[in-house]
Design an enzyme around this catalytic site. Structure first.
Site, mmCIF file in Angstrom:
data_model
loop_
_atom_site.group_PDB
_atom_site.id
_atom_site.type_symbol
_atom_site.label_atom_id
_atom_site.label_comp_id
_atom_site.label_asym_id
_atom_site.label_seq_id
_atom_site.Cartn_x
_atom_site.Cartn_y
_atom_site.Cartn_z
ATOM 1 N N ASN A 1 -82.411 -7.694 -45.257
ATOM 2 C CA ASN A 1 -81.905 -6.802 -45.972
ATOM 3 C C ASN A 1 -81.815 -5.156 -45.068
ATOM 4 O OD1 ASN A 1 -81.336 -4.903 -48.526
ATOM 5 N ND2 ASN A 1 -83.194 -4.507 -47.908
ATOM 6 N N TYR B 1 -70.462 0.709 -38.691
ATOM 7 C CA TYR B 1 -71.085 -0.051 -39.732
ATOM 8 C C TYR B 1 -70.401 -1.098 -40.113
ATOM 9 C CZ TYR B 1 -73.084 -0.722 -44.408
ATOM 10 O OH TYR B 1 -73.589 -1.346 -45.346
ATOM 11 N N LYS C 1 -71.294 -5.340 -39.749
ATOM 12 C CA LYS C 1 -71.412 -6.302 -40.967
ATOM 13 C C LYS C 1 -70.491 -7.415 -40.824
ATOM 14 C CE LYS C 1 -74.498 -4.028 -43.471
ATOM 15 N NZ LYS C 1 -75.862 -4.722 -43.696
HETATM 16 P P1 NAD Z 1 -81.506 1.925 -48.359
HETATM 17 O O1 NAD Z 1 -81.470 3.109 -47.329
HETATM 18 O O2 NAD Z 1 -81.948 2.669 -49.897
HETATM 19 O O3 NAD Z 1 -82.699 1.200 -47.913
HETATM 20 C C1 NAD Z 1 -82.723 0.778 -46.580
HETATM 21 C C2 NAD Z 1 -83.931 -0.041 -46.179
HETATM 22 O O4 NAD Z 1 -83.930 -0.500 -44.862
HETATM 23 C C3 NAD Z 1 -85.270 0.572 -46.631
HETATM 24 O O5 NAD Z 1 -86.222 -0.268 -47.033
HETATM 25 C C4 NAD Z 1 -85.512 1.284 -45.050
HETATM 26 O O6 NAD Z 1 -87.024 1.175 -44.912
HETATM 27 C C5 NAD Z 1 -85.132 -0.136 -44.462
HETATM 28 N N1 NAD Z 1 -85.081 0.393 -42.890
HETATM 29 C C6 NAD Z 1 -84.131 1.424 -42.361
HETATM 30 N N2 NAD Z 1 -84.553 1.590 -41.158
HETATM 31 C C7 NAD Z 1 -85.426 0.817 -40.735
HETATM 32 C C8 NAD Z 1 -85.780 0.198 -39.519
HETATM 33 N N3 NAD Z 1 -85.686 1.069 -38.294
HETATM 34 N N4 NAD Z 1 -86.755 -0.661 -39.463
HETATM 35 C C9 NAD Z 1 -86.780 -1.439 -40.421
HETATM 36 N N5 NAD Z 1 -86.365 -1.029 -41.823
HETATM 37 C C10 NAD Z 1 -85.704 0.025 -41.864
HETATM 38 O O7 NAD Z 1 -80.231 1.321 -48.471
HETATM 39 P P2 NAD Z 1 -79.720 0.146 -49.339
HETATM 40 O O8 NAD Z 1 -78.394 0.853 -49.904
HETATM 41 O O9 NAD Z 1 -80.853 -0.326 -50.197
HETATM 42 O O10 NAD Z 1 -79.323 -0.756 -48.311
HETATM 43 C C11 NAD Z 1 -79.807 -2.211 -48.118
HETATM 44 C C12 NAD Z 1 -79.145 -3.026 -47.454
HETATM 45 O O11 NAD Z 1 -77.640 -3.031 -48.215
HETATM 46 C C13 NAD Z 1 -78.304 -2.534 -46.121
HETATM 47 O O12 NAD Z 1 -78.438 -3.591 -45.244
HETATM 48 C C14 NAD Z 1 -76.969 -1.986 -46.353
HETATM 49 O O13 NAD Z 1 -76.233 -2.085 -45.170
HETATM 50 C C15 NAD Z 1 -76.447 -2.844 -47.416
HETATM 51 N N6 NAD Z 1 -75.506 -2.322 -48.484
HETATM 52 C C16 NAD Z 1 -75.584 -1.259 -49.098
HETATM 53 C C17 NAD Z 1 -74.498 -0.841 -50.057
HETATM 54 C C18 NAD Z 1 -74.615 0.254 -50.748
HETATM 55 O O14 NAD Z 1 -73.832 0.799 -51.214
HETATM 56 N N7 NAD Z 1 -75.949 0.955 -51.075
HETATM 57 C C19 NAD Z 1 -73.396 -1.498 -49.815
HETATM 58 C C20 NAD Z 1 -73.261 -2.790 -49.131
HETATM 59 C C21 NAD Z 1 -74.316 -3.009 -48.359
#
Ligand code: NAD
Length: 250
Positions: free
Chosen positions: A93, A158, A162
């Site tokens: 994730n 980005y 993906k």
């Molecule tokens: P967030 O920023 O709240 O959380 C990101 C997580 O990734 C955190 O736990 C952080 O500690 C971890 N992280 C960041 N850099 C890191 C590193 N260098 N090493 C290890 N861990 C690291 O974001 P989110 O929205 O919860 O995103 C989680 C996933 O969902 C991501 O892959 C993101 O691309 C994907 N996503 C999010 C959305 C959205 O709208 N929020 C939409 C589509 C996909």
């Protein structure tokens, strides 16, 4: 909640907040033992303490290996296998995003996104699959995005990352199927987390207006899909990219 992951051992990368934290909670409520991975000791331990307060009976731990370092990741997974007896579920994730227009993009930022969103997923999957192969199976769930269908208008690194997640998911599902390892991805739409909180309102509002279900996703909406794909209810599903995006088409 039905304990459909009873006895399973799961790792959730980026489990400290947002979607990852919701997955950790969902897996624990479903009876799994979970190790959440964070990027730093401090944030990993803070999340661990929070989840232990919310779910005092849960079996949960935290680690913070460098996700791009095969040695560190393999050592962490072997440690988990030794302590808990197996490694059944990996939720890849952890991820970062960026919205910078092409002509302002810094090369090092492009590398950073590809490193975490793609290379770390490959490194973690490889290390987990070695254990899963030996134990007779497992489930790997990757985090894609709705932008992996048609890209996005700015911030090309980005969506590129993906699209690569989808490629890895489909390819590895074919390669690992013979070992009873299922590989799927969840493609979230806009979800209420820190990643979205940094975006300007004038960017978010039109996106929400375009969602047929009329709202952005909550982290729990996304975690529900991670639960399904990790469970035996998805026993013959592999290679799927599951959109969880309120019927949006972008
Ligand atoms: P967030 O920023 O709240 O959380 C990101 C997580 O990734 C955190 O736990 C952080 O500690 C971890 N992280 C960041 N850099 C890191 C590193 N260098 N090493 C290890 N861990 C690291 O974001 P989110 O929205 O919860 O995103 C989680 C996933 O969902 C991501 O892959 C993101 O691309 C994907 N996503 C999010 C959305 C959205 O709208 N929020 C939409 C589509 C996909």
């Amino acid at each position: 909640m039905e304990r459909i992951l009873n006895g399973k051992v799961a790792v959730v990368t980026g489990g400290t907040r947002g979607i990852g934290y919701a997955i950790v909670k969902k897996y624990l409520e479903a009876g799994a033992k979970v190790v959440l991975f964070g990027s730093r000791e401090e944030t990993a331990l803070k999340a661990l303490s929070k989840i232990r307060t919310e779910l005092p009976d849960a079996q949960v731990d935290a680690m913070w290996p460098n996700l791009c370092d095969r040695g560190e990741v393999s050592a962490a997974f072997l440690n988990i296998k030794e302590k808990y007896g197996s490694l059944d579920i990996l939720a890849n994730n952890a991820g970062i995003s960026q919205n910078t227009p092409l002509f302002d993009y810094k090369d090092e930022d492009f590398d950073k996104i590809l490193d975490l969103n793609v290379k770390a997923l490959y490194v973690c999957t490889r290390a987990a699959a070695e254990i899963m192969k030996e134990q007779g199976g497992g489930a790997i769930i990757n985090t894609s995005s709705i932008v992996s269908y048609n890209g996005q208008g700015s911030g090309c690194g980005y969506p590129a990352s993906k699209f690569a997640v989808n490629g890895l998911t489909k390819s590895l599902s074919r390669e690992l199927g013979r070992y009873n390892i299922r590989v799927n991805a969840v493609a979230p739409g806009v979800t209420r987390t820190d990643m979205v909180a940094v975006l300007p309102d004038e960017m978010i509002q039109p996106i929400i207006r375009n969602i047929p279900m009329g709202r952005m996703a909550e982290p729990e909406d996304i975690a529900n899909a991670f639960l399904f794909l990790a469970s035996d209810w998805a026993s013959y599903i592999s290679g799927a990219i599951l959109p969880v995006a309120g019927a949006v088409v972008i």
